[in-house]
Design a protein around this motif. Sequence first.
Motif, mmCIF file in Angstrom:
data_model
loop_
_atom_site.group_PDB
_atom_site.id
_atom_site.type_symbol
_atom_site.label_atom_id
_atom_site.label_comp_id
_atom_site.label_asym_id
_atom_site.label_seq_id
_atom_site.Cartn_x
_atom_site.Cartn_y
_atom_site.Cartn_z
ATOM 1 N N GLY A 1 -0.136 7.721 -2.483
ATOM 2 C CA GLY A 1 -0.677 6.401 -2.221
ATOM 3 C C GLY A 1 -0.772 5.613 -3.506
ATOM 4 N N ASP B 1 -6.068 3.460 -2.862
ATOM 5 C CA ASP B 1 -6.528 4.477 -1.916
ATOM 6 C C ASP B 1 -7.714 5.231 -2.508
ATOM 7 N N THR C 1 -7.934 -0.400 4.424
ATOM 8 C CA THR C 1 -7.807 -0.155 2.985
ATOM 9 C C THR C 1 -7.223 1.208 2.636
ATOM 10 N N GLY C 2 -6.825 1.996 3.641
ATOM 11 C CA GLY C 2 -6.266 3.319 3.361
ATOM 12 C C GLY C 2 -7.349 4.362 3.157
ATOM 13 N N GLY C 3 -6.915 5.552 2.733
ATOM 14 C CA GLY C 3 -7.833 6.666 2.548
ATOM 15 C C GLY C 3 -8.443 6.711 1.169
ATOM 16 N N LEU D 1 -2.716 13.689 1.084
ATOM 17 C CA LEU D 1 -3.421 12.476 1.494
ATOM 18 C C LEU D 1 -4.623 12.857 2.337
ATOM 19 N N ARG E 1 -5.599 4.788 7.714
ATOM 20 C CA ARG E 1 -6.291 5.932 7.127
ATOM 21 C C ARG E 1 -7.711 5.613 6.685
ATOM 22 N N GLY F 1 0.800 -1.213 0.000
ATOM 23 C CA GLY F 1 0.000 0.000 0.000
ATOM 24 C C GLY F 1 0.836 1.267 0.000
ATOM 25 N N ALA F 2 0.258 2.325 0.556
ATOM 26 C CA ALA F 2 0.954 3.607 0.626
ATOM 27 C C ALA F 2 2.175 3.534 1.530
#
Length: 526
Positions: free
Chosen positions: A285, A289, A259-261, A465, A495, A43-44
């Motif tokens: 990211g 994202d 899963t992030g932003g 982000l 995030r 991921g990021a």
Amino acid sequence: MSDWDLSAEVVVVGYGGAGVVSALAAREAGAEVLALDRYLGGGATDLSGGIVYAGGGTWVQRAAGVEDTVENMYVYLRGEVGDVVSEATLRRFCEGSPAMIDWLTGYGVPFEASSCPYKTSYPTDDYYLYYSGSENSFPDRAVPRQRGHRAHGPGVSGKAFYRPLAASAARAGVRVRTGTRVTDLVLDEGRVVGVEAVTLDGAPPAVLRRFAALTKLSAKPGVYHQGFRAVLQKLLDRIERRHGRTIRIRASSSVIVATGGFIANRAMVAAHRPDFPWDEGLPLGTAADDGSGITMGRNAGAAVDKMDHISNWRFIGPPSAFFAGLAVGSDGLRMIDESRYGAALGDALAIRPDHRGWLLVDAPLLAEARRQIPQQSTWFQRLQTERLLRLGATRGATIEEVATRAGVDPVELRATVDAHNRAIEDGRPDPLGKPDAVRRPIATGPYTLLDISFRARTTYPMPMLTLGGLVVDEETGAVLRPDGAPVPGLFAAGRAAVGVCSNSYVSGLSLADCVFSGRRAGSHSR
């Protein structure tokens, strides 16, 4: 319920920093864990600088001779993060900070006690502990201490942070399915009991190799060119349509959304922050994202918050001499204490109607900055500074001349400079709070205005982000409904959730929150 294709006690959706930490913590709690990632994992976090914000007397700080206390860290962060989390949660974050570094070290993340002697946005490979926030800008609030713990590795250190954790998780028995995009949460009488996904598992080896190659290109260099990433994403979507199959995965205990932003989702950003100049920034990211985990949580009844909070960074140092310059708008007025972390300057630019800004320096400051560039800069920082000096500089013999040439109000800029110089001469505090150690008179021509505007420039990007997400219980990480009741069987971390950094960001705070929230969710997920 219909038959399931796979099952585990805990299913982790998204296998970046928060995901791998959640998986490790769940395994520590004795759970059987299956982690799913839309792409290849990382991921990021894998793309990041690998900075963890930690203090209170970590082993790295002690070895570097940096004396810090939990209270000192807490007082500084309270001013940065505001009321985004409760006092008890922030204290728990600070009190657990030394142990967090111990935990990461135990799972193989390498740190080094080499303290950077100057303020910078990111240290060279000579240093791995530095002032990663605005600590030096608020000496009256708390004693400034270096808390940016950079994972030890050459260049950008995100991989040095993530990959030891992923290797440790594999040894601990975490099962991982990559190339598996979760499309929905499965509910039974209001409880999350599993997920639906499209997976490439079982596709021909040549297809999987092509998928992996395109995914890596989408991550980098795709992060620097959204048009290129969009083309790659169409190819990846085509692979999924041709070779993907729908599966259902049971989670007998819980699902953790990591899963992030949503910074890669332009429409979603526009829905929550219509005035934000997304096209002018660098979405930090991967293509994953896109807010999918947040959306799935909302569809299951979850509350969200801080969705309009977007952090965007305009770094002016290295060279550190530039912190003594004056950041002004087209109106000629200063906009911020220039010594603060780049996210504060980025926010100041983002809220201006024209998103324009310049950094004013005089001849001595510019000469000092040029001398500092070779010693203080990584290759990418040097590229950005050289670009700024060559293509973003307007020069003039006088304040009025340089202002007129750049399109800045010359009368107001002259008044700004005069007020700045008089305050220094009279021994008065800086009106915007800049510490005395960083202040210099701007008095010797020729003068230079450096264009630091919020604009799309590949060689001088504005990383950004999202900071908002699903509302969680601060004790457990359980996802909450608007009425404060939990969504049974659902947790969130990183995030995808509201966390310590959701009001204000400094380097390393997001990654530290991924560890903090991931361990919280994983330990309560069974």
